[in-house]
Design a protein around this motif. Structure first.
Motif, mmCIF file in Angstrom:
data_model
loop_
_atom_site.group_PDB
_atom_site.id
_atom_site.type_symbol
_atom_site.label_atom_id
_atom_site.label_comp_id
_atom_site.label_asym_id
_atom_site.label_seq_id
_atom_site.Cartn_x
_atom_site.Cartn_y
_atom_site.Cartn_z
ATOM 1 N N VAL A 284 -8.867 3.659 -6.236
ATOM 2 C CA VAL A 284 -7.598 3.619 -6.975
ATOM 3 C C VAL A 284 -6.464 4.144 -6.097
ATOM 4 O O VAL A 284 -5.375 3.554 -6.024
ATOM 5 N N PHE A 285 -6.729 5.251 -5.418
ATOM 6 C CA PHE A 285 -5.737 5.827 -4.503
ATOM 7 C C PHE A 285 -5.384 4.837 -3.396
ATOM 8 O O PHE A 285 -4.213 4.602 -3.093
ATOM 9 N N PHE A 286 -6.408 4.220 -2.783
ATOM 10 C CA PHE A 286 -6.177 3.285 -1.687
ATOM 11 C C PHE A 286 -5.394 2.056 -2.162
ATOM 12 O O PHE A 286 -4.663 1.438 -1.387
ATOM 13 N N THR A 287 -5.554 1.680 -3.408
ATOM 14 C CA THR A 287 -4.848 0.504 -3.930
ATOM 15 C C THR A 287 -3.401 0.815 -4.288
ATOM 16 O O THR A 287 -2.482 0.064 -3.940
ATOM 17 N N LEU A 288 -3.186 1.924 -4.980
ATOM 18 C CA LEU A 288 -1.865 2.202 -5.526
ATOM 19 C C LEU A 288 -0.888 2.749 -4.494
ATOM 20 O O LEU A 288 0.318 2.479 -4.583
ATOM 21 N N LEU A 289 -1.369 3.518 -3.534
ATOM 22 C CA LEU A 289 -0.448 4.115 -2.572
ATOM 23 C C LEU A 289 0.321 3.068 -1.760
ATOM 24 O O LEU A 289 1.552 3.139 -1.660
ATOM 25 N N PRO A 290 -0.356 2.062 -1.166
ATOM 26 C CA PRO A 290 0.407 1.047 -0.439
ATOM 27 C C PRO A 290 1.383 0.277 -1.322
ATOM 28 O O PRO A 290 2.467 -0.100 -0.872
ATOM 29 N N ASN A 291 0.996 0.066 -2.571
ATOM 30 C CA ASN A 291 1.883 -0.672 -3.468
ATOM 31 C C ASN A 291 3.067 0.168 -3.915
ATOM 32 O O ASN A 291 4.165 -0.357 -4.117
ATOM 33 N N PHE A 292 2.858 1.474 -4.060
ATOM 34 C CA PHE A 292 3.992 2.364 -4.316
ATOM 35 C C PHE A 292 4.958 2.319 -3.135
ATOM 36 O O PHE A 292 6.177 2.296 -3.306
ATOM 37 N N PHE A 293 4.402 2.290 -1.935
ATOM 38 C CA PHE A 293 5.212 2.183 -0.720
ATOM 39 C C PHE A 293 6.052 0.899 -0.759
ATOM 40 O O PHE A 293 7.255 0.906 -0.467
ATOM 41 N N ASP B 129 1.304 -7.799 -5.591
ATOM 42 C CA ASP B 129 0.921 -7.067 -4.378
ATOM 43 C C ASP B 129 -0.435 -6.390 -4.523
ATOM 44 O O ASP B 129 -1.163 -6.206 -3.540
ATOM 45 N N GLY B 130 -0.780 -6.003 -5.760
ATOM 46 C CA GLY B 130 -2.078 -5.383 -5.978
ATOM 47 C C GLY B 130 -3.244 -6.308 -5.658
ATOM 48 O O GLY B 130 -4.347 -5.846 -5.329
ATOM 49 N N ASP B 131 -2.991 -7.643 -5.737
ATOM 50 C CA ASP B 131 -4.052 -8.596 -5.395
ATOM 51 C C ASP B 131 -4.548 -8.382 -3.972
ATOM 52 O O ASP B 131 -5.759 -8.365 -3.712
ATOM 53 N N ASN B 132 -3.594 -8.257 -3.055
ATOM 54 C CA ASN B 132 -3.977 -8.112 -1.643
ATOM 55 C C ASN B 132 -4.775 -6.831 -1.405
ATOM 56 O O ASN B 132 -5.721 -6.810 -0.611
ATOM 57 N N SER B 133 -4.364 -5.758 -2.086
ATOM 58 C CA SER B 133 -5.094 -4.496 -1.923
ATOM 59 C C SER B 133 -6.540 -4.639 -2.377
ATOM 60 O O SER B 133 -7.478 -4.183 -1.703
ATOM 61 N N ILE B 134 -6.736 -5.257 -3.550
ATOM 62 C CA ILE B 134 -8.095 -5.437 -4.076
ATOM 63 C C ILE B 134 -8.898 -6.349 -3.152
ATOM 64 O O ILE B 134 -10.075 -6.080 -2.852
ATOM 65 N N HIS B 135 -8.255 -7.418 -2.698
ATOM 66 C CA HIS B 135 -8.920 -8.363 -1.803
ATOM 67 C C HIS B 135 -9.419 -7.658 -0.539
ATOM 68 O O HIS B 135 -10.597 -7.765 -0.168
ATOM 69 N N LEU B 136 -8.544 -6.914 0.120
ATOM 70 C CA LEU B 136 -8.919 -6.238 1.360
ATOM 71 C C LEU B 136 -9.951 -5.147 1.112
ATOM 72 O O LEU B 136 -10.915 -4.990 1.870
ATOM 73 N N LEU B 137 -9.763 -4.403 0.039
ATOM 74 C CA LEU B 137 -10.675 -3.298 -0.246
ATOM 75 C C LEU B 137 -12.078 -3.812 -0.572
ATOM 76 O O LEU B 137 -13.088 -3.230 -0.143
ATOM 77 N N ALA B 138 -12.154 -4.934 -1.313
ATOM 78 C CA ALA B 138 -13.460 -5.502 -1.643
ATOM 79 C C ALA B 138 -14.179 -5.969 -0.386
ATOM 80 O O ALA B 138 -15.377 -5.710 -0.194
ATOM 81 N N PHE C 110 2.788 -5.404 5.589
ATOM 82 C CA PHE C 110 2.705 -4.154 6.338
ATOM 83 C C PHE C 110 1.856 -3.139 5.593
ATOM 84 O O PHE C 110 0.967 -2.498 6.161
ATOM 85 N N SER C 111 2.112 -3.018 4.287
ATOM 86 C CA SER C 111 1.430 -1.965 3.525
ATOM 87 C C SER C 111 -0.054 -2.252 3.336
ATOM 88 O O SER C 111 -0.880 -1.328 3.350
ATOM 89 N N LEU D 234 -1.970 -4.751 5.161
ATOM 90 C CA LEU D 234 -2.700 -5.161 6.359
ATOM 91 C C LEU D 234 -2.600 -4.156 7.500
ATOM 92 O O LEU D 234 -3.293 -4.297 8.499
ATOM 93 N N ILE D 235 -1.730 -3.164 7.351
ATOM 94 C CA ILE D 235 -1.626 -2.131 8.389
ATOM 95 C C ILE D 235 -1.812 -0.736 7.779
ATOM 96 O O ILE D 235 -2.708 0.011 8.173
ATOM 97 N N LEU D 236 -0.979 -0.396 6.793
ATOM 98 C CA LEU D 236 -1.032 0.951 6.232
ATOM 99 C C LEU D 236 -2.341 1.218 5.507
ATOM 100 O O LEU D 236 -2.984 2.259 5.707
ATOM 101 N N LEU D 237 -2.772 0.288 4.641
ATOM 102 C CA LEU D 237 -4.026 0.479 3.903
ATOM 103 C C LEU D 237 -5.233 0.582 4.841
ATOM 104 O O LEU D 237 -6.057 1.499 4.692
ATOM 105 N N PRO D 238 -5.389 -0.290 5.849
ATOM 106 C CA PRO D 238 -6.506 -0.098 6.787
ATOM 107 C C PRO D 238 -6.437 1.231 7.536
ATOM 108 O O PRO D 238 -7.485 1.849 7.802
ATOM 109 N N CYS D 239 -5.218 1.675 7.865
ATOM 110 C CA CYS D 239 -5.103 2.993 8.513
ATOM 111 C C CYS D 239 -5.630 4.089 7.603
ATOM 112 O O CYS D 239 -6.339 5.015 8.043
ATOM 113 N N LEU D 240 -5.297 4.026 6.321
ATOM 114 C CA LEU D 240 -5.777 5.022 5.367
ATOM 115 C C LEU D 240 -7.297 4.974 5.249
ATOM 116 O O LEU D 240 -7.962 6.021 5.147
ATOM 117 N N LEU D 241 -7.841 3.770 5.274
ATOM 118 C CA LEU D 241 -9.293 3.637 5.181
ATOM 119 C C LEU D 241 -9.985 4.243 6.404
ATOM 120 O O LEU D 241 -11.005 4.932 6.284
#
Length: 810
Positions: free
Chosen positions: A641-650, A681-690, A756-757, A759-766
């Protein structure tokens, strides 16, 4: 489940295609009944005290927003020939069906004292048309001596004049309004051609008609532009017409269902729902793009169309459903409001987002297992060198330059936070129309010569029946009206007081210096004349009764003060009402027991926009919560949840910063963006995280290896999707409505930022927070479908291709 679904779809394709065809024909039949809404949307809650009072006001005094005005400023209008054309125009307009009455210079009545009957009678100033310029000039001097009309029909400073048409509400709120407006404007255009006198148009009926026409034309334009844009994009990606025609056919089927569902739900096209067909196309195409790109990827591996498509549905079915759910959340939150226009927008969009998912997951497997397999040339997009280079650069930033990424993100957040503080919430009655539009330029004409045309109402409650017959109460109302005349954005007020002043002037044979309230010695005479006039049969009595009914209640307790105001915006209106007018009301009526209420369409409209913005802010919080719940259900992890929402808040914060720096105000049309953007935007986060979670399991929990594979494979479809959405929403930038244009520009900006958020920021967080510890066991149940690394031989056994082929052939 998803494997069985794929088999069911492919084996029963004839039945499913037939079923979809029948439903589509039915929806198309219903869609032809779609209508436009012809009223300003009610965005204030029906239970709101101000709305309750406004409805009570309309029941008591009538509509305040049904006046259409035609204005002109040209001294030649007072030449005999042109004046005759004005007279004919006025007479013609009065006969138009849907027009209840016309007030203009050529039809002005004046009150005249009849000493024989001790009554006032209404007498037309132009009993017969003047035969010479001298006679006309003489009658115009009589017109100018009528103080009651100064500032209402003739500007005392510039000489501009207007025609005021009172429209029948039954026509204003129906499809007949367009024909009525066209007839009125046609007559005015012919007058302009004959005389060379430029006409200007304003009033809420004109604004509503103009906006309704533009909404209808723009809906068609956006659908056409979106289809062209999507066609070019699909052709660029897949290099085959089959990948263009069939996805577009699918989304057009969904658009037909969309419009048909609006009819079935009893909704009409308005400024928001008019955007839904284009939005559905933009959102529906990524489903097809995602399916098709994954199908090409798996076909290249297996060389079997049916097997490749079955694997695609099995592997990405649930994630795509969750992606669509996340997108729908951006719209479904609007259903939590009690605002009709938002509820309709949210309900129709949400339903048809899932319709788009279902139709695409049925028709895409059917169509592309029937069509010839993709050629090697059509599969080249899977290894597009520019795209591969871009993803390699992202991989380098994530693995080698995380510190730089974090510092850049921090700097952008600081800049965006400062930009957000510059965002201002302001709304206007004609907010969405461009500044250089004819509506706005004509509105400026009336504001310059008459101080405005937007309705504003004050109601004075004396507290007692027949309180308006007391001279002291009338004098206090007069003091308030004298103050209102000093405000440059307000027109001259009209009320029972101004009518009494005109009666006193008539009592003294029309002498302008007697345009005032009667004093104690005169009041009995004037009131008696008025009482007898009201009881007189004929037009004189009807005029007096009508005027009194328009400005007083039946008990003579309440008085209506009717004004017009310039479209000064919600902030300036609030300042005028609360910081200028209210203190004067308190001073004049303090200790009298009398109460003054402010109401009218203008106040309700601007309050509605502020109310709407506040509602949309709470909707954004609900969207964050629902997206978090979806992620929690899918991944069963708080960290996910944190990994998904933080980039989207950004992303949302940077979008808000752009609004502040570019001076885009926060208004209903722009406030919508944040909830919609969060869902998309949340779609991309879920897609990458899955994909990342599956690669972690496949790579022995080696984080960096998992990230690299995730970016190279999931990044391709994410960038494709972002490009499709970016180009799709960019068509709204061609809108004439400022809010719709801002929606397109800001949504496009957020889609660029989300690359950016996510494909770059979220992978960095991971990479930073996922350490790949052995004891950190990943729950595979929600993401097992996403595994690219199962054995293909097992699929051959499970699918039993020979048996399937027989089923298909039969």
């Amino acid at each position: 489940m998803w494997r069985n679904l794929a088999l069911f779809v492919i084996k029963n394709r004839r039945l499913l295609v037939g079923l979809l065809a029948v439903i589509t024909v039915f929806m198309a039949w219903e869609a032809r009944k779609i209508e436009m809404t012809y009223d300003f949307a009610q965005v204030v809650s029906p239970d709101d005290p101000d709305m309750v009072y406004f409805q009570r006001f309309k029941r008591k005094f009538g509509e305040d927003g049904n006046v259409l005005v035609l204005g002109m400023q040209d001294s030649s209008v007072y030449q005999l020939g042109n004046f005759n054309e004005l007279r004919m125009l006025t007479d013609t307009l009065s006969k138009v069906e849907g027009v209840n009455g016309v007030l203009g210079v050529t039809r002005l009545p004046r009150l005249v004292k009849d000493t024989a009957t001790q009554t006032f009678r209404a007498e037309p100033i132009f009993r017969r048309f003047p035969r010479s310029q001298v006679e006309l000039d003489s009658l115009m001097r009589v017109v100018n001596s009528q103080e009651f009309y100064k500032g209402q029909l003739i500007s005392p400073t510039t000489g501009a004049t207007l025609l005021a048409l009172t429209m029948d509400p039954k026509y204003l709120n129906s499809s007949r309004r367009e024909a009525v407006m066209q007839e009125i404007l046609g007559h005015a255009e012919r007058f302009q051609q004959k005389t060379g006198i430029k006409m200007h148009y304003a009033g809420l009926p004109y604004v509503r008609a103009t906006m309704t026409t533009k909404v209808a034309s723009e809906m068609k334009l956006f659908v056409a532009l979106t289809i062209v844009m999507m066609a070019l994009t699909l052709l660029m990606f897949f290099r085959t017409w089959s990948a263009v025609v069939f996805p577009l056919l699918i989304v057009l089927i969904v658009v037909t269902w969309c419009i048909g569902s609006m009819v079935l739900m009893g909704y009409k096209i308005n400024l928001l729902t008019g955007l839904i067909p284009s939005i559905i196309i933009v959102i529906g195409i990524p489903n097809c793009t995602y399916l098709l790109s994954r199908y090409h990827y798996d076909y290249r591996k297996s060389g079997n169309q049916v097997l490749a498509m079955a694997r695609v549905v099995r592997k990405i079915g649930l994630v795509t459903l969750m992606n669509n759910t996340t997108t729908a959340i951006g719209f479904v939150v609007f259903c939590f409001t009690n605002i009709a226009i938002l509820f309709q927008f949210g309900a129709v969009a949400t339903i048809n987002i899932f319709v788009a998912f279902a139709v695409s997951f049925i028709l895409m497997p059917i169509v592309f297992t029937i069509l010839p397999p993709p050629t090697p040339k059509q599969l080249e997009h899977l290894e597009a060198k520019p795209l591969m280079k871009l993803l390699e650069f992202f991989d380098y930033l994530v693995l080698e330059r995380r510190r730089t990424v974090y510092l850049t993100a921090l700097a952008l957040l600081i800049l965006a936070s400062f930009g957000v503080t510059k965002v201002r919430s302001v709304s206007y009655m004609v907010d969405d129309l461009p500044k250089d539009s004819s509506v706005n330029s004509d509105l400026k004409f009336f504001e310059q010569h008459f101080n405005g045309v937007m309705p504003l109402e004050l109601v004075v409650d004396t507290g007692k029946a027949k309180g308006l017959l007391k001279l002291k109460n009338l004098e206090r109302i007069d003091r308030l009206e004298n103050f209102l005349r000093t405000q440059p954005v307000l027109t001259t007020p009209v009320s029972v007081v101004t009518f009494l002043k005109a009666s006193t002037q008539a009592f003294y044979n029309g002498s302008p210096e007697f345009y005032r309230l009667p004093d104690k010695s005169e009041s009995n005479y004037v009131f008696n004349y008025l009482a007898r006039s009201q009881n007189t049969k004929g037009s004189e009595g009807q005029l007096t009764s009508k005027l009194l009914r328009s400005f007083t209640d039946s008990t003579m307790r309440e008085a209506r003060i009717s004004l017009k105001i310039a479209d000064i915006g919600s902030h300036n209106l609030d300042t005028l009402l609360n910081n200028r007018i209210q203190p004067e009301i308190d001073r004049i009526f303090k200790g009298t027991g009398m109460e003054v209420k402010k109401t009218g369409t203008t106040i309700i409209f601007t309050k509605g926009n502020e109310y709407l913005i506040g509602t949309l802010k709470s909707s954004l919080l609900h969207a964050f919560l629902l997206v978090g719940v979806v992620v929690l259900i899918l991944f069963r992890s708080i960290r996910a949840v944190f990994f998904t929402l933080l980039p989207n808040f950004f992303t949302l914060l940077l979008t808000g910063g752009i609004m502040g720096y570019f001076g885009i105000p926060l208004k209903p049309s722009t406030a919508l963006i944040f909830s919609i953007a969060l869902g998309i935007d949340g779609d991309n986060s879920i897609h990458l995280l899955a994909k990342f979670r599956q690669e972690m399991a496949a790579n022995g929990r080696r984080v960096k290896a998992a990230i690299s594979t995730t970016l190279s494979e999931a990044g391709t479809s994410m960038i494709y999707t972002s490009i499709v959405l970016f180009l799709g929403f960019s068509v709204f930038a061609f809108s004439e409505f400022g809010g719709t244009k801002a929606l397109g520009l800001l949504m496009s900006a957020s889609l660029l930022i989300t690359n950016f958020s996510n494909l770059i920021l979220l992978p960095c967080l991971l990479v930073t927070f996922e350490h790949g510890k052995d004891e950190d066991v990943i729950d595979q149940t929600g993401i097992r479908h996403y595994d690219d690394n199962y054995h293909e031989e097992d699929d051959d056994l499970e699918l039993n291709l020979s048996r399937m082929r027989k089923g298909i052939a039969s």
